[in-house]
Write an enzyme that holds these catalytic residues in place. Structure first.
Site, PDB file in Angstrom:
ATOM      1  CD  GLU A  80     -28.589 -13.888  21.702  1.00  0.00           C
ATOM      2  OE1 GLU A  80     -28.456 -13.667  20.492  1.00  0.00           O
ATOM      3  OE2 GLU A  80     -29.227 -14.867  22.160  1.00  0.00           O
TER       4      GLU A  80
ATOM      5  CD  GLU B 233     -27.844 -12.369  15.423  1.00  0.00           C
ATOM      6  OE1 GLU B 233     -27.909 -13.595  15.616  1.00  0.00           O
ATOM      7  OE2 GLU B 233     -28.464 -11.532  16.123  1.00  0.00           O
TER       8      GLU B 233
END
Length: 313
Positions: free
Chosen positions: A134, A139
């Site tokens: 990932e 984020e």
């Protein structure tokens, strides 16, 4: 002797530059996003308090729309819920194809405002987690003022910083497989324009992530400071200067595979919810789910305005 204006000198020098190695394999905006992306519903990971709607449902609810060629993804900010409900309505956008060794460039006018309970992300993920890895390009959770750019992998990837250095600050964890991939290795974008209100306050900007077997790098630019080669569709990362995050030292293709690109806004769960009692949010409600359920108006700014998402190989 031929005299060139400053503009013509600039154009002539651009023509003389060697051809870029990257070729465009996908470019989507509000006009053509269905060509390579789709609205993914019925997904819930990490105990998130979210109910991702289908495309038709999201359009009916006013959470998915296009304006002047821009794609807008909203979270619901009108409906009060019972905390036992599946979650707050939101929209999740995902590429139809998966990619390897790519350059991903996201151009945004607006990203979700950081407030208690919210968890926005612009990220890449493989089909098997954490084996296929990932890359979190954008984020953060709750009221975090900084973007945390993070790699999550299976055990064995402990990269260093590339020779150009990085403008961001390590989160403290250098093992990308930490916590069986759940913790990963992160870098904070310390620029005030990198996340939430700071990003939106300058009119948005562009994030670019380059993934090769030798390294993973992320850059960020505000509007007006985007490199000319990016604007012209001929990206040349070698000329972009120091990245915000700069990982080298792993054979990254052993840890990152077949990545989809995703844009989403979720709530609570294994990060925003887990940190609920460790900051100012704890005094607003006993749990993250309860706060998000009972305070819809808090999320009036929880939306993305996407100018384009481009993928080069």
């Amino acid at each position: 002797m031929l005299l060139l204006s400053p503009r013509n000198v600039f154009l002539a020098s651009a023509v003389l530059q060697p051809a870029m190695a990257y070729q465009l394999v996908g470019s989507w905006d509000g006009n053509n996003w269905r060509d390579g992306m789709f609205i993914e519903s019925g997904v819930r990971n990490n105990y998130e308090f979210v109910d991702y709607l289908s495309e038709a449902q999201a359009q009916f609810a006013g959470l998915l729309e296009t304006q002047n060629g821009k794609l807008i993804l909203r979270a619901d900010s009108r409906i009060s819920l019972d905390p036992s409900a599946p979650g707050r309505h939101s929209v999740r956008l995902r590429t139809k194809a998966t990619y390897n060794n790519v350059l991903v460039i996201g151009d945004f006018d607006h990203m979700p405002k950081m407030t208690c309970g919210v968890w926005p992300a612009f990220w890449m993920v493989g089909p098997k987690w954490p084996q296929d890895g990932e890359i979190d390009i954008i984020e953060a959770v709750n009221e975090m003022p900084q973007n945390q750019i993070t790699l999550h992998t299976s055990p064995g990837c402990v990269p260093g910083v590339g020779p150009e250095g990085q403008s961001g600050a390590r989160t403290g964890q250098t093992d990308c497989g930490a916590g069986n991939g759940d913790v990963g290795c992160g870098v904070f974008n310390t620029a005030g324009s990198g996340m939430g209100d700071g990003f939106n306050g300058v009119g948005g900007g562009v994030y670019a992530t380059q993934w090769t077997n030798e390294g993973v790098k992320t850059w960020q630019w505000t509007k007006g400071n985007v490199p000319f080669d990016v604007l012209m569709g001929n990206p040349n990362p070698a000329g972009w200067g120091q990245p915000v995050a700069n990982w080298v030292g792993c054979a990254f293709n052993n840890y990152l595979r077949d990545m989809s690109v995703i844009v989403q806004t979720t709530f609570c769960g294994g990060w925003a919810g887990q940190l609920w009692d460790k900051g100012s949010c704890a005094g607003r409600a006993p749990t993250c789910n309860e706060y998000v359920a009972r305070n819809p108006g808090t999320f009036s700014e929880a939306y993305w305005v996407i100018n384009s998402i481009k993928i080069y190989q």
